[in-house]
Enzyme design. Structure first.
Site, PDB file in Angstrom:
ATOM      1  N   ASP A   1       0.907  -1.064  -0.059  1.00 61.49           N
ATOM      2  CA  ASP A   1      -0.063  -0.050   0.038  1.00 61.49           C
ATOM      3  C   ASP A   1       0.922   1.272  -0.060  1.00 61.49           C
ATOM      4  O   ASP A   1       1.591   1.725   1.007  1.00 61.49           O
ATOM      5  CB  ASP A   1      -0.946   0.050   1.217  1.00 61.49           C
ATOM      6  CG  ASP A   1      -1.608   1.147   1.196  1.00 61.49           C
ATOM      7  OD1 ASP A   1      -2.142   1.814   0.394  1.00 61.49           O
ATOM      8  OD2 ASP A   1      -2.135   1.681   2.334  1.00 61.49           O
TER       9      ASP A   1
ATOM     10  N   GLU B   1      -0.756  -1.185  -4.989  1.00 66.84           N
ATOM     11  CA  GLU B   1      -1.926  -0.453  -5.377  1.00 66.84           C
ATOM     12  C   GLU B   1      -1.770   0.532  -6.389  1.00 66.84           C
ATOM     13  O   GLU B   1      -0.782   1.029  -6.566  1.00 66.84           O
ATOM     14  CB  GLU B   1      -2.529   0.335  -4.113  1.00 66.84           C
ATOM     15  CG  GLU B   1      -3.826   1.016  -4.325  1.00 66.84           C
ATOM     16  CD  GLU B   1      -4.485   1.853  -3.148  1.00 66.84           C
ATOM     17  OE1 GLU B   1      -4.679   1.161  -1.983  1.00 66.84           O
ATOM     18  OE2 GLU B   1      -4.704   2.880  -3.471  1.00 66.84           O
TER      19      GLU B   1
ATOM     20  N   ASP C   1      -3.753   0.117   9.687  1.00 67.80           N
ATOM     21  CA  ASP C   1      -3.681   0.665   8.329  1.00 67.80           C
ATOM     22  C   ASP C   1      -2.879  -0.233   7.334  1.00 67.80           C
ATOM     23  O   ASP C   1      -3.061   0.065   5.881  1.00 67.80           O
ATOM     24  CB  ASP C   1      -3.323   2.216   8.226  1.00 67.80           C
ATOM     25  CG  ASP C   1      -1.869   2.461   8.680  1.00 67.80           C
ATOM     26  OD1 ASP C   1      -1.400   1.579   8.935  1.00 67.80           O
ATOM     27  OD2 ASP C   1      -1.501   3.696   8.628  1.00 67.80           O
TER      28      ASP C   1
END
Lengths: 193, 193
Positions: free
Chosen positions: B7, B68, B141
């Site tokens: 990410d 991503e 996260d």
């Protein structure tokens, strides 16, 4: 002092190398474009650009790398690839503990022509004249990379620090310093970047 | 098959590692965040993120890296740093000839929850369940990085090729394939990226 300028791009990444001697005398050393094919996958394109930049940095062993600052407001179709190519140039320099400077196109135009809004051809002509070349450097679009290297060499002392030194600057230098400070404020706004 | 999800981010870059076994059985291996301080210059931040990612890739020797996909339409304040971190992850994988896959957030949410618009907490809960964990992975996260790894493991066969196989897909898989094709078209529109 050897300065290597980078005009970042994923398809064409300009590289220009100059030497800055005494009395701000600048000499041309090298100009080229590192390429990657749009037919390749993005990871392999980034690898090709990175390897090309590393080869130039190792060949010319610059004392500083001057890279065009990329803004999120730029052309949406290419801004991410441009930012990634700029990131690879920063990485390649940082891995060799070579200082990195980021300059906006406006700073480069101003440093070279005295006009931050100068046309491309004006910049190319001045790059040719400043470096004492008989003909415009080719490939023509790599002149931007030389412009970034020249901009870094000609930056007025204290331009980025501001403060007292500014009162001793010429009008052009003051304009340059204001553009640099404007860019610094924009950079501050670009948190996380 | 070991899959490492990324990410991307310049301040916090999530890394999640899973193993995909027979019958699509997925096991948790590792989750962490690679960081760089906003107080550092950008070149040193990129170097820190790159070195952190390389350390993870060398430690877990993944068979694929799932990152991503970043769009120019994303948050302007952070999009360039995010794109650069994604570029470094691609570079680190390409340097080791590890295949790279890019997945959109919509693809990841859809693969994991069956809903491309799922809330963050839904995704975190499903990541916890799919990996058979007793508690949500921390830092929370970093679950997005695990989600990207899971998304890559669960991608329906032929999703990116389209064609005849689609008629054998379940409704959820068809939705997924459509999202993937939509992303491919957007990628096609993002020429130069």
């Amino acid at each position: 002092m050897i300065i290597l300028g980078v005009d970042p791009g994923l398809t064409r990444c300009g590289v220009g190398v100059i030497e800055a001697g005494a009395h701000r005398r600048l000499s041309f050393i090298h100009v080229d474009v590192v390429r990657s094919s749009p037919d390749m996958s993005q990871d392999l394109r980034l690898l090709a650009i990175y390897n090309g930049l590393v080869a130039k940095i190792e060949r010319f062993a610059p004392d500083a790398v001057s890279i065009e600052r990329v803004f999120a407001q730029s052309n949406r179709n290419t801004v991410l690839g441009t930012a990634q190519a700029a990131g690879l140039a920063m990485l390649a320099a940082a891995q060799r503990t070579i200082p990195v400077a980021l300059h906006t196109p406006t700073e480069a135009k101003l440093a070279i022509t005295g006009n931050g809004q100068a046309q491309k051809v004006q910049v190319e002509r001045m790059v040719t004249r400043i470096l004492g070349l008989n003909t415009m450097p080719t490939p023509a679009d790599a002149a931007d990379a030389l412009a970034l290297a020249i901009c870094h060499a000609l930056r007025p002392a204290g331009a980025l620090q501001g403060g007292e030194r500014e009162q001793h600057l010429t009008a052009a230098q003051r304009q340059w310093a204001q553009a640099a400070q404007h860019a610094t404020r924009r950079r501050g706004a670009d948190r996380g970047m």
